[in-house]
Scaffold this motif. Sequence first.
Motif, PDB file in Angstrom:
ATOM      1  N   TRP A 153       0.973  -1.200   0.066  1.00 33.50           N
ATOM      2  CA  TRP A 153      -0.195   0.102  -0.051  1.00 33.50           C
ATOM      3  C   TRP A 153       0.838   1.334   0.043  1.00 33.50           C
ATOM      4  O   TRP A 153       0.727   2.268  -0.779  1.00 33.50           O
ATOM      5  CB  TRP A 153      -0.982   0.143   1.133  1.00 33.50           C
ATOM      6  N   LEU A 154       1.730   1.297   0.887  1.00 36.00           N
ATOM      7  CA  LEU A 154       2.539   2.429   0.930  1.00 36.00           C
ATOM      8  C   LEU A 154       3.406   2.798  -0.430  1.00 36.00           C
ATOM      9  O   LEU A 154       3.618   3.860  -0.809  1.00 36.00           O
ATOM     10  CB  LEU A 154       3.706   2.216   1.947  1.00 36.00           C
ATOM     11  N   GLU A 155       4.068   1.586  -0.953  1.00 31.74           N
ATOM     12  CA  GLU A 155       4.395   1.800  -2.602  1.00 31.74           C
ATOM     13  C   GLU A 155       3.529   2.575  -3.460  1.00 31.74           C
ATOM     14  O   GLU A 155       3.991   3.642  -4.254  1.00 31.74           O
ATOM     15  CB  GLU A 155       4.844   0.457  -2.852  1.00 31.74           C
ATOM     16  N   GLY A 156       2.252   2.047  -3.303  1.00 35.10           N
ATOM     17  CA  GLY A 156       1.152   2.799  -4.097  1.00 35.10           C
ATOM     18  C   GLY A 156       1.067   4.261  -3.941  1.00 35.10           C
ATOM     19  O   GLY A 156       0.679   5.182  -4.848  1.00 35.10           O
ATOM     20  N   LEU A 157       0.823   4.387  -2.861  1.00 36.19           N
ATOM     21  CA  LEU A 157       0.662   5.908  -2.117  1.00 36.19           C
ATOM     22  C   LEU A 157       2.060   6.775  -2.678  1.00 36.19           C
ATOM     23  O   LEU A 157       1.631   7.824  -3.145  1.00 36.19           O
ATOM     24  CB  LEU A 157       0.541   5.906  -0.649  1.00 36.19           C
ATOM     25  N   LEU A 158       3.053   6.263  -2.371  1.00 33.33           N
ATOM     26  CA  LEU A 158       4.189   7.064  -2.828  1.00 33.33           C
ATOM     27  C   LEU A 158       4.203   7.117  -4.298  1.00 33.33           C
ATOM     28  O   LEU A 158       4.712   8.213  -4.731  1.00 33.33           O
ATOM     29  CB  LEU A 158       5.519   6.399  -2.462  1.00 33.33           C
ATOM     30  N   SER A 159       3.839   5.976  -4.977  1.00 34.93           N
ATOM     31  CA  SER A 159       3.892   6.347  -6.453  1.00 34.93           C
ATOM     32  C   SER A 159       2.854   7.471  -6.603  1.00 34.93           C
ATOM     33  O   SER A 159       3.118   8.250  -8.010  1.00 34.93           O
ATOM     34  CB  SER A 159       3.421   4.866  -7.069  1.00 34.93           C
TER      35      SER A 159
END
Length: 319
Positions: A17-23
């Motif tokens: 989830w964090l990777e998606g948000l940062l992306s």
Amino acid sequence: MNRAAARLAKTLARVRWLEGLLSGLRTAWKLGRIIFPVTLAVSLLRYTPVYEFLLSGLSPVMGVFGLPQEAAVALLLGNLLNLYAAIGAILTMGLTVKQVFILAVMLSFSHGLPVESAVCRQVGASLAAVLSFRIGLAVVSGITINLVWSGGGAQAGYGLASGGGPEPSGPLEITTGALQSAAVGVIQISAIVIPLMVFIQVLKDLGALERFAARTRPLVTPLGIPAHGSITMAGGLLFGLAFGAGVILEQAREQGFTRREITLVLLFLCACHAVVEDTLIFIPLGIPVLPLLLIRLTVAVALTAVIATVWRRPVTVPD
């Protein structure tokens, strides 16, 4: 029920989830740096002598498309800003169904050029190629429809649609309005791009993107586009070049397209993107929208296939 909940929890735990948000945040920041200054500059341009100069250059050639000289306002606003600005101008004109349809087709191919061309340039496509392709399609389609279609002479009925608010007066109102338009553009993009990139991350971690790419291979391969380019195509077709830019930029970064591949993808999307919004937006103007959609889709498929056949040598996009 407990087993189903446990399976769902296990599935969701696989998502970064964090990777998606940062992306999403990275992409929104990148797009914001493009959209804010471009929208601000173009919004201010409307109230300068440059705008009048451009308008005076377009007005005399409107007859080639079977349009009155005032239609140049709609074309100029649509190409510099967006379709909504163009439709606002069309609503003030007493045009026939044929004339509105010609404007709709031309603007479907060529609109929002400063912002959308900047997005294409960020991905690695040639700015000159994108602009020439889109403007060329608009010009050829307008002339062709004017010559081929003998109907549509009835007065266009605009239904419940209505024009925009009053024009700003004075430097302060003009500047404030331009800043507001630029800020709203960035907020709109961010509100769509950030959750969209999180959703893409979910699909990626669950393996859905790979399955989607495999199933769409027969559709994109004849166009010279690799299977992994189907995600980029889907993003542009559904959300457009501006709102779908998050998917386009992210996929271009991850997939390492060659210049040929990304150019073919973008040329297709230049002719046919945001198929839902850009089609439905013209319904209140009382024109047949299904032919509009079919023209865009047919032209996109045919021209991309021809270009892919002629341009066979792949060139890697430089880092």
